[in-house]
Design an enzyme around this catalytic site. Structure first.
Site, PDB file in Angstrom:
ATOM      1  N   SER A  95      59.353  73.748  11.150  1.00 18.27           N
ATOM      2  CA  SER A  95      58.542  74.334   9.909  1.00 18.27           C
ATOM      3  C   SER A  95      57.708  73.055   9.585  1.00 18.27           C
ATOM      4  O   SER A  95      56.499  73.434   8.671  1.00 18.27           O
ATOM      5  CB  SER A  95      59.494  74.799   9.031  1.00 18.27           C
ATOM      6  OG  SER A  95      60.291  73.891   8.601  1.00 18.27           O
ATOM      7  N   GLY A 114      62.542  76.532  11.549  1.00 19.36           N
ATOM      8  CA  GLY A 114      64.091  76.895  11.836  1.00 19.36           C
ATOM      9  C   GLY A 114      64.537  76.164  13.192  1.00 19.36           C
ATOM     10  O   GLY A 114      65.879  76.074  13.383  1.00 19.36           O
ATOM     11  N   ASN A 174      66.214  70.127  11.722  1.00 16.96           N
ATOM     12  CA  ASN A 174      67.191  71.290  11.302  1.00 16.96           C
ATOM     13  C   ASN A 174      68.707  70.836  11.906  1.00 16.96           C
ATOM     14  O   ASN A 174      69.477  71.593  11.415  1.00 16.96           O
ATOM     15  CB  ASN A 174      66.385  72.542  12.061  1.00 16.96           C
ATOM     16  CG  ASN A 174      65.347  73.309  11.195  1.00 16.96           C
ATOM     17  OD1 ASN A 174      65.379  73.506   9.910  1.00 16.96           O
ATOM     18  ND2 ASN A 174      64.215  73.223  11.739  1.00 16.96           N
ATOM     19  N   ASP A 190      61.360  74.255  -2.604  1.00 16.46           N
ATOM     20  CA  ASP A 190      62.538  74.013  -1.999  1.00 16.46           C
ATOM     21  C   ASP A 190      63.151  72.607  -1.842  1.00 16.46           C
ATOM     22  O   ASP A 190      64.000  72.460  -1.512  1.00 16.46           O
ATOM     23  CB  ASP A 190      62.467  74.798  -0.546  1.00 16.46           C
ATOM     24  CG  ASP A 190      61.532  73.960   0.307  1.00 16.46           C
ATOM     25  OD1 ASP A 190      61.053  73.138  -0.190  1.00 16.46           O
ATOM     26  OD2 ASP A 190      61.184  74.547   1.436  1.00 16.46           O
ATOM     27  N   HIS A 244      59.685  70.962   2.204  1.00 21.44           N
ATOM     28  CA  HIS A 244      58.737  71.074   2.711  1.00 21.44           C
ATOM     29  C   HIS A 244      57.619  70.618   1.790  1.00 21.44           C
ATOM     30  O   HIS A 244      57.342  70.738   0.612  1.00 21.44           O
ATOM     31  CB  HIS A 244      58.532  72.594   3.207  1.00 21.44           C
ATOM     32  CG  HIS A 244      59.279  73.211   4.029  1.00 21.44           C
ATOM     33  ND1 HIS A 244      60.547  73.840   3.776  1.00 21.44           N
ATOM     34  CD2 HIS A 244      59.401  72.866   5.342  1.00 21.44           C
ATOM     35  CE1 HIS A 244      61.079  74.184   4.851  1.00 21.44           C
ATOM     36  NE2 HIS A 244      60.576  73.767   5.957  1.00 21.44           N
TER      37      HIS A 244
END
Length: 205
Positions: free
Chosen positions: A30, A67, A98, A179, A182
């Site tokens: 991502s 992801g 991840n 979040d 990112h």
């Protein structure tokens, strides 16, 4: 999906370009996919714009999937390359975040990254390996193994390494989306500015 607020990229200057138009594939998760941002503000679009301002008529293709672990990326590598329609001049490999966030075993991530780098080497495709860093709450042993995975693989495969994809951005709330993971549009611009010299060297190499 999240979006950037309060950032408008400056008008792109007319580039002075070379005769060759290289194709760069950002193969990652991502972070390189531009999660939470309009396509025009994501990493690949902004890297392409920066390269063209610098006189490199490159096309940067987005091979990021939000992801993805390293294992999942390895599983899609071959069909992803086929989907490009032409052999890229450079692949930026940006993976591992991840695996780290899920606390997956470092040897598993390392073996899959090794397989990705081997596949690209066997196809004669140059690579820039973008590293990641483990969160300190995972403990010193995990951090040491995870952080050490990238220089070890870069050395073993003889590929250039950009030490930390989120350099200058990680931990700065002003440069991150809600979040806290990112990059927002401002953060992407910093990532692009810092990685650009490494990308240009890798293309020349």
């Amino acid at each position: 999906m999240l979006s950037a607020v309060g950032f408008v990229p400056s008008a792109e200057a007319a580039p002075r370009v070379s005769n060759h138009a290289p194709v760069i594939w950002a193969f990652g998760d991502s972070l390189s996919a531009g999660y939470g941002l309009p396509p025009a503000l994501g990493f690949t679009a902004r890297l392409q714009a920066a390269l063209r301002r610098a006189g490199v008529a490159a096309t940067v293709r987005n091979g990021g999937v939000a992801g993805d672990t390293v294992a999942q990326a390895r599983a899609r590598l071959r069909w992803g390359l086929r989907g490009l329609g032409a052999t890229p001049d450079l692949v930026i490999v940006e993976l591992g975040a991840n695996d780290m966030l899920r606390g997956l075993p470092v040897p598993q991530a390392s073996a899959n990254l090794d397989a990705i780098l081997t596949e690209l080497h066997n196809r004669g495709i140059p690579v820039l390996l973008a590293g990641m860093r483990a969160a300190p709450n995972l403990g010193p042993d995990y951090v040491a193994r995870f952080d050490g995975m990238y220089p070890a693989l870069a050395k073993a495969h003889g590929v250039p390494r950009y030490p930390f994809f989120l350099d200058g951005v990680a931990g700065d709330r002003a440069l991150l989306q809600a979040d806290g993971l990112h990059p927002n549009a401002r953060g992407v611009e910093i990532i692009v500015r810092r990685v650009l010299p490494s990308v240009r060297r890798a293309l020349r190499g």
